[in-house]
Design a protein around this motif. Sequence first.
Motif, PDB file in Angstrom:
ATOM      1  N   PRO A   1      -5.590   2.728  -5.483  1.00  0.00           N
ATOM      2  CA  PRO A   1      -4.232   3.121  -5.038  1.00  0.00           C
ATOM      3  C   PRO A   1      -3.001   4.401  -5.855  1.00  0.00           C
ATOM      4  CG  PRO A   1      -4.689   1.905  -3.991  1.00  0.00           C
ATOM      5  CD  PRO A   1      -5.045   1.658  -5.078  1.00  0.00           C
TER       6      PRO A   1
ATOM      7  N   TYR B   1      -6.953   6.972   5.144  1.00  0.00           N
ATOM      8  CA  TYR B   1      -6.801   5.903   4.682  1.00  0.00           C
ATOM      9  C   TYR B   1      -7.493   5.591   3.360  1.00  0.00           C
ATOM     10  CZ  TYR B   1      -2.555   4.024   8.003  1.00  0.00           C
ATOM     11  OH  TYR B   1      -1.444   4.143   8.693  1.00  0.00           O
TER      12      TYR B   1
ATOM     13  N   MET C   1       1.447   1.827  -3.232  1.00  0.00           N
ATOM     14  CA  MET C   1       1.175   1.982  -4.446  1.00  0.00           C
ATOM     15  C   MET C   1       0.989   3.469  -4.257  1.00  0.00           C
ATOM     16  SD  MET C   1      -1.291  -1.887  -5.150  1.00  0.00           S
ATOM     17  CE  MET C   1      -1.459  -1.780  -3.540  1.00  0.00           C
TER      18      MET C   1
ATOM     19  N   PHE D   1       0.881  -1.421  -0.187  1.00  0.00           N
ATOM     20  CA  PHE D   1       0.375  -0.109   0.237  1.00  0.00           C
ATOM     21  C   PHE D   1       0.570   1.194  -0.513  1.00  0.00           C
ATOM     22  CE2 PHE D   1      -2.292   3.510   2.705  1.00  0.00           C
ATOM     23  CZ  PHE D   1      -3.935   3.846   1.486  1.00  0.00           C
TER      24      PHE D   1
ATOM     25  N   ALA E   1      -6.473   7.815   0.820  1.00  0.00           N
ATOM     26  CA  ALA E   1      -5.406   6.817  -0.268  1.00  0.00           C
ATOM     27  C   ALA E   1      -5.853   5.358  -0.671  1.00  0.00           C
ATOM     28  CB  ALA E   1      -4.037   6.973   1.006  1.00  0.00           C
ATOM     29  N   GLY E   2      -6.501   5.301  -0.654  1.00  0.00           N
ATOM     30  CA  GLY E   2      -6.824   3.879  -1.499  1.00  0.00           C
ATOM     31  C   GLY E   2      -6.736   2.166  -0.580  1.00  0.00           C
ATOM     32  N   LYS E   3      -6.359   2.006   0.832  1.00  0.00           N
ATOM     33  CA  LYS E   3      -6.251   0.882   1.123  1.00  0.00           C
ATOM     34  C   LYS E   3      -7.239   0.617   2.018  1.00  0.00           C
ATOM     35  CE  LYS E   3      -3.425  -0.019   4.967  1.00  0.00           C
ATOM     36  NZ  LYS E   3      -3.084  -0.569   6.816  1.00  0.00           N
ATOM     37  N   GLU E   4      -7.138  -1.239   1.032  1.00  0.00           N
ATOM     38  CA  GLU E   4      -7.804  -2.332   1.345  1.00  0.00           C
ATOM     39  C   GLU E   4      -8.612  -2.144   2.343  1.00  0.00           C
ATOM     40  OE1 GLU E   4      -6.037  -5.565  -1.167  1.00  0.00           O
ATOM     41  OE2 GLU E   4      -5.596  -4.533  -2.363  1.00  0.00           O
TER      42      GLU E   4
END
Lengths: 410, 253
Positions: free
Chosen positions: B76, B49, A363, A360, B52-55
Amino acid sequence: MAFSVPVRLGAAENTLIEQLNSAGAAATAERISVAGLPTRRVESYHYTDLKTLLRSVPPLADQNDTLDAFLKSGATPFHVEGAHQITIANGAVAYDDNAPAGVIVGKAEGNALSTRDDVLVHLNTALAKESLTLTIENTIEQVIQIDRRIEGEAAHVLDSAKIFVADNASVTILETLSSSDAAHVGNHATYLAVGRNTVVTHIVIDLSPRAATQFSTSEYTIADGAKLRTVTIHAGAALSRSQIFARFTGEGAHGDFTGLNLVEDGQHNDITIDIRHGVANTTSQELYKQIARGRSKAVFQGKIVVERDAQKTDAKMMMQGLMLSNEAEILSKPELEIYADDVVCGHGSTCGELDEDSMFYLMSRGIPKAEAETMLVRGFIEEVLDPVENEALAEALHGVVDRWLLGKAG
Amino acid sequence: MTTPILEIRNLHARIEDREILKGVNLIIPPGEVHAVMGRNGSGKSTLSYVLAGKEDYEITEGEVLLDGENLLEMEPAERAAAGLFLAFQYPIEIPGVATMTFLKAAMNAQRKARGEGELSTPDFMRAVKTAGTDLHIDTDMLKRPLNVGFSGGEKKRAEVLQMALLQPKMCILDETDSGLDIDALQVVSKGVNALRNAGRSMLVITHYQRLLNHIIPDVVHVFSDGKIVESGDKSLALQLEAKGYADFDNAAA
Ligand SMILES: Nc1ncnc2c1ncn2[C@@H]1O[C@H](COP(=O)(O)OP(=O)(O)O)[C@@H](O)[C@H]1O
Ligand SMILES: [Mg+2]
């Protein structure tokens, strides 16, 4: 009882017996007819059941034909800038007389390994016809490359190299195993006598195509004050096993035994090491990294033996596995056998996937997923490749790993 | 009206069965610096988060626009290339990846995503050197693996260095002041202030007022239990410092 019933022999075993008999190696033929190839019940082949995995064995190579053909083609599978190259093609040793000063190249009849009760060693001893002999007399800057290759139609090839590194000498020896795209079975043996106060790096890379099966055995004796680094890299054959047998015979010596087992869909690759501290005051570190993707199996068996007189031994073994798919299997069997009382020995083993937080983080800086994975995998293996000091060689090794990552290895 | 750089509408997010963001609304116009203050555990890092696109998070409601584009649909890396940058509260240590290699990969990946050519090595080195000097970062530090063995202050300076190199339009700084002594705080704040401009917006997350003496915000929001409960000018931060968060908890209830 199981042992009173004769084992049922498969195609591979029958071919091996025939080949051994035709070479006059009746004793080895007899062993195979009685016991068969090792199964999982043989401890040292626990994860690599050769009886099941080795389906067939091609005919023994005709050395003379193929060597001529190869020498005309002059192809090099793996080029390291500035390396001095010696070729063993289909078991035959080929070299010219331009070796660097202090490097003496020759050949001798027979095989280089000492006797050891291992089927791959027995086969090599019985069937390898000649050995490359290499003596390193002083400090050699040039990388010495032994290009071991199998050319032509599918062949069973057994070759051998015997290397002496004289006291106070230093050298980097690279062995590359490669072949034409056919169902070869290679069985490569190297004996390396590491002299006193030497600094030796010995790298063996399997680059053979997926169709091939590759076995290699490297045996070391390590004298007083020597520093040995070994790097074993699997980036090729569908079935492979590299065996590393080392014994410390002189005090004050240190060995770094390292390797990368890169395994992808349909492959079964095994690194098996047996490191013996035979005298007092020697140290070793074993660091093996395995990366598996697709439906594949990566095997590491690591054994450290500290003999009774080997007081003050310091040995630490580590296996780290990285799973890139759910179907991959990474197996590790560490063993310590300690007969001395004043020693520091340890082993560890970890296995995991790529770290999600690291992924993460990369990315989130704009690095796309696939590239972020590649960066982390490269980071993972760096500890093994980083100590390789020759720059051209280090770059070539990184190239091997990068091609594997892109799915183009072998 | 100009398009806001960041627009968050009624954002709800959960992790496993637990709702953490409970309806966040926020508009940040170009060039403005907004501070989000809230006590530990109120969901500030979660907000950063999620942006920012954290899963790990499931977004159950709401939408987010980055300069008019639907942020939540992007990967992300796409968010980063579109101009979003998160300075992590806890930057991740990545052994085996040299900081320089990482910086170059990040800059080139973003350039590539925007259809720009690769940066030449001399141009890259020059950019790093210039940005690094202002932040008192020496090149030795950048030869080490990413964040590995960096002190708390070095990690935060490295985050701001990345921000300076990547030139994002929306910067989110999550507790960039935590773990900094007063000197380091000044260096970092100076670095951040140098990046303020009319086209770039910032969301500065903190739970201490002290950072806001250095990075002076245009708007201050109070965050409590997963949403913004009060907004005001910079004096709101002082008010919070004096009274604590307790008064605002009622507003949230
Ligand atoms: N991965 C997670 N799993 C479960 N709960 C989490 C996780 N991450 C954060 N939380 C919880 O979400 C809440 C908000 O956390 P966080 O966003 O880190 O708050 P803040 O940054 O304001 O201190 C906390 O109660 C925290 O325990
Ligand atoms: Mg936080």
